[in-house]
Design an enzyme around this catalytic site. Structure first.
Site, PDB file in Angstrom:
ATOM      1  N   GLU A   9       0.854  -1.195   0.000  1.00 27.26           N
ATOM      2  CA  GLU A   9       0.000   0.000   0.000  1.00 27.26           C
ATOM      3  C   GLU A   9       0.881   1.233   0.000  1.00 27.26           C
ATOM      4  O   GLU A   9       1.889   1.286   0.705  1.00 27.26           O
ATOM      5  CB  GLU A   9      -0.910  -0.012   1.233  1.00 27.26           C
ATOM      6  CG  GLU A   9      -1.882   1.154   1.311  1.00 27.26           C
ATOM      7  CD  GLU A   9      -1.327   2.370   2.047  1.00 27.26           C
ATOM      8  OE1 GLU A   9      -1.835   3.489   1.822  1.00 27.26           O
ATOM      9  OE2 GLU A   9      -0.371   2.195   2.835  1.00 27.26           O
ATOM     10  N   SER A  10       0.542   2.236  -0.828  1.00 24.35           N
ATOM     11  CA  SER A  10       1.272   3.489  -0.899  1.00 24.35           C
ATOM     12  C   SER A  10       2.715   3.230  -1.323  1.00 24.35           C
ATOM     13  O   SER A  10       2.958   2.674  -2.395  1.00 24.35           O
ATOM     14  CB  SER A  10       1.175   4.224   0.448  1.00 24.35           C
ATOM     15  OG  SER A  10       1.679   5.531   0.347  1.00 24.35           O
ATOM     16  N   ALA A  11       3.693   3.619  -0.490  1.00 19.77           N
ATOM     17  CA  ALA A  11       5.088   3.319  -0.819  1.00 19.77           C
ATOM     18  C   ALA A  11       5.291   1.822  -0.979  1.00 19.77           C
ATOM     19  O   ALA A  11       6.153   1.379  -1.746  1.00 19.77           O
ATOM     20  CB  ALA A  11       6.006   3.863   0.264  1.00 19.77           C
ATOM     21  N   HIS A  58      -6.240   8.867   1.346  1.00 18.95           N
ATOM     22  CA  HIS A  58      -5.093   7.971   1.195  1.00 18.95           C
ATOM     23  C   HIS A  58      -4.859   7.207   2.486  1.00 18.95           C
ATOM     24  O   HIS A  58      -4.835   7.783   3.565  1.00 18.95           O
ATOM     25  CB  HIS A  58      -3.850   8.790   0.842  1.00 18.95           C
ATOM     26  CG  HIS A  58      -2.618   7.974   0.654  1.00 18.95           C
ATOM     27  ND1 HIS A  58      -2.402   7.232  -0.488  1.00 18.95           N
ATOM     28  CD2 HIS A  58      -1.539   7.762   1.451  1.00 18.95           C
ATOM     29  CE1 HIS A  58      -1.240   6.609  -0.393  1.00 18.95           C
ATOM     30  NE2 HIS A  58      -0.700   6.908   0.785  1.00 18.95           N
TER      31      HIS A  58
END
Length: 571
Positions: A238-240, A484
């Site tokens: 997730e994300s990075a 986010h």
């Protein structure tokens, strides 16, 4: 309005700090219920709770300290003996806030870097470890598929401590699709992603990615002893972590083999894909390195990189954290992130994707509806279109012309009602240009970049299936919308046991087993069939009580502009 903004900012800061603390350790009673697995390096003793076995903090590499600081990971070959893995494991050194900048963040940054706080959050340089969670009683010959988790945090913070997959593992069992969950600890911030020409020359770039890669290799060597099937590994982030998932697909031009076998067979990316990036020795990269060197007192050293390796832990931590952080004004203009080094990442990820130089595997990829709101809370001085243009130009893309940014901004409707959080009319605009900035940041980093990546993937590998989604289950949340990382609460933890949590987990668990999200418990009845993206370019849109198909064509003018300027709009 300023009071609303500062209150929300404080809540965001506190939430970030809370998330950084380790998950509660098992109680003494739970620790008393132990289990063990014998691997070549020793006997790994884990704990049992809620019918899930947990093995945390298993070392896979030598401690990256001393002369091994800022060096690629070295595989651990020494014996572990009988190793206590009943806890969640350590955290690598974190960058919660910059130690420089405005007074509040600087004070917080220096406070968090004190030995007391580091101890409380389990921070240590000796952090290259694995966490394994499996259904209670899993036998060594079970051959269960493996879900390999890569945490997010802007390449600045995060650890396996923050992600207890017990509920996910239990849901797999209840659906008749058991699996093993593995999470890797990797170096973040300046410890894992230091840029600069000195780093490039030393072969010390993208260390965090190399940590992740060695974790995948550890799975190949050891997961069968935990009852997992090393040939059925799905990487998920997730994300990075999602950006890292694609980077793992693109490492070494897509060579994801180890000892003649594939490290993974499928991929899931939540809120992240490709990040067009300048090389490790770019101008802004060198500025970051020079800032750290100066803060560490190494500017006069003949060998500045050697000086950073020799610095005591707190000195280096404070120096590494002296550059701008993601929880601040510069937002998604990250100081630390994966960058092309010519070897590990041979080119910018978007270029590798377009050229098909990545391990093409079945994948699920998607976004939250309002990815950019969380990153637009810190810029209340952006009150006009000109100031918005200047911010994006000077902070994110200073190497292009201002007119390039004017062109991008002009593709976004200037009316408040058009901004993010989307579909909220004139509400939630906590400062002039907030919603417009949120729309732009969310698109250029996540939502439209995802679509551009899918188009590249479809062109390069038309036969490889992909499914895509947009989450709208938090629409109506003031200021943030479906923000986010909200999927960590909904999808990972299932904090709200609603339709969205049940549906997405079911799709994912089915995907882990079959490389197709369809076929999960209730699919075809409770949960609608999810078509591949290439069939009609539709997204599965998730709400808290239903789902529907959505045409993936919104904000198409902005997408076309980003695609046509991909070679210059690089971080």
């Amino acid at each position: 309005m300023y009071k609303v903004f500062t209150s929300l900012l404080s809540a965001t800061v506190l939430a970030s700090l809370a998330a950084a603390f380790p998950a509660p350790s098992p109680t003494l009673e739970e620790r008393a219920a132990k289990t063990s697995v014998v691997i070549p390096q020793g006997t790994i003793v884990g704990s049992v709770s809620n019918n899930v076995e947990n093995y945390g903090g298993i070392p896979f590499a030598q401690a990256p300290v001393g002369k091994l600081r800022l060096k690629p990971p070295q595989r651990l070959t020494s014996s572990l003996g009988t190793f206590d893995a009943t806890g969640a494991g350590p955290s690598c050194p974190q960058m919660f806030f910059s130690t420089e900048g405005d007074l509040i963040t600087a004070v917080l940054g220096n406070l968090i870097n004190t030995p007391l706080f580091q101890t409380v959050t389990g921070q240590t340089e000796d952090c290259l470890t694995m966490r394994v969670q499996r259904p209670k009683g899993t036998k060594a010959d079970a051959k269960l598929p493996v879900l390999f988790w890569i945490f997010g945090g802007g390449f600045e913070l995060g650890s396996p401590q923050m992600y207890d997959a017990s509920s996910l593992v239990s849901n797999g069992v209840s659906q008749g699709k058991p699996f093993i969950f593995v999470s890797v600890n990797y170096r973040v911030g300046g410890f894992g992603f230091m840029p600069g020409k000195e780093v490039l020359a030393d072969g010390a770039a993208n260390l965090g990615l190399l940590d992740q890669r060695m974790g995948l290799e550890w799975v190949q060597d050891n997961i069968a002893l935990f009852g997992g099937d090393p040939e059925k590994v799905t990487i998920w982030g997730e994300s990075a972590g999602a950006i890292s998932v694609f980077d793992q697909m693109a490492l070494y031009n897509g060579n994801n083999t180890y000892k003649g076998k594939k490290l993974f067979r499928a991929a899931i990316m939540n809120s992240g894909s490709v990040v067009p990036a300048q090389p490790v020795d770019c101008g802004r990269c060198q500025d970051t390195y020079n800032t750290v060197v100066k803060a560490a007192g190494c500017a006069a050293a003949k060998d500045t990189l050697g000086c950073l390796r020799d610095a005591d832990y707190k000195t280096f931590l404070n120096a590494a954290n002296s550059v701008p952080g993601i929880l601040g004004y510069t937002s998604v203009s990250l100081s630390y992130l994966p960058r092309p080094d010519g070897v590990v990442l041979t080119d910018s990820p978007d270029v590798l994707a377009l050229g098909g130089k990545y391990a093409a595997v079945p994948m699920i990829i998607g976004d939250q509806e309002d990815e950019g709101t969380l990153f637009s809370l810190f810029q209340p001085n952006i009150t006009t279109t000109d100031k918005l243009v200047d911010y994006i130009w000077k902070v994110l893309f200073p190497d292009v012309t201002r007119d390039d940014i004017v062109g991008l901004v002009n593709t976004y409707d200037s009316s408040v009602a058009a901004g993010s959080p989307f579909n909220t009319g004139d509400f939630n605009n906590i400062y002039p240009q907030f919603k417009r900035l949120a729309a732009i940041l969310g698109d250029i980093v996540f939502t439209l970049t995802r679509r551009i990546f899918l188009e590249s993937a479809l062109a390069a590998n038309p036969g490889v299936p992909a499914w895509s989604y947009l989450s709208s289950y938090d629409r109506g949340t003031p200021v943030l919308g479906t923000f986010h990382a909200s999927d960590i609460l909904q999808v990972f933890y299932g904090v709200l046991p609603n339709y969205a949590s049940r549906a997405i987990q079911s799709y994912y668990i089915s995907f882990v087993h079959t490389m197709d999200p369809n076929g999960g418990t209730g699919a075809g009845a409770d949960f609608a069939p999810w078509p591949q993206w290439k069939e009609s370019r539709q997204l599965m849109q998730f709400w808290n009580n239903r789902s529907n198909l959505l045409a993936d064509d919104f904000r198409s003018e902005s997408q076309k502009y980003l695609s046509s300027h991909a070679s210059v709009l690089v971080i």
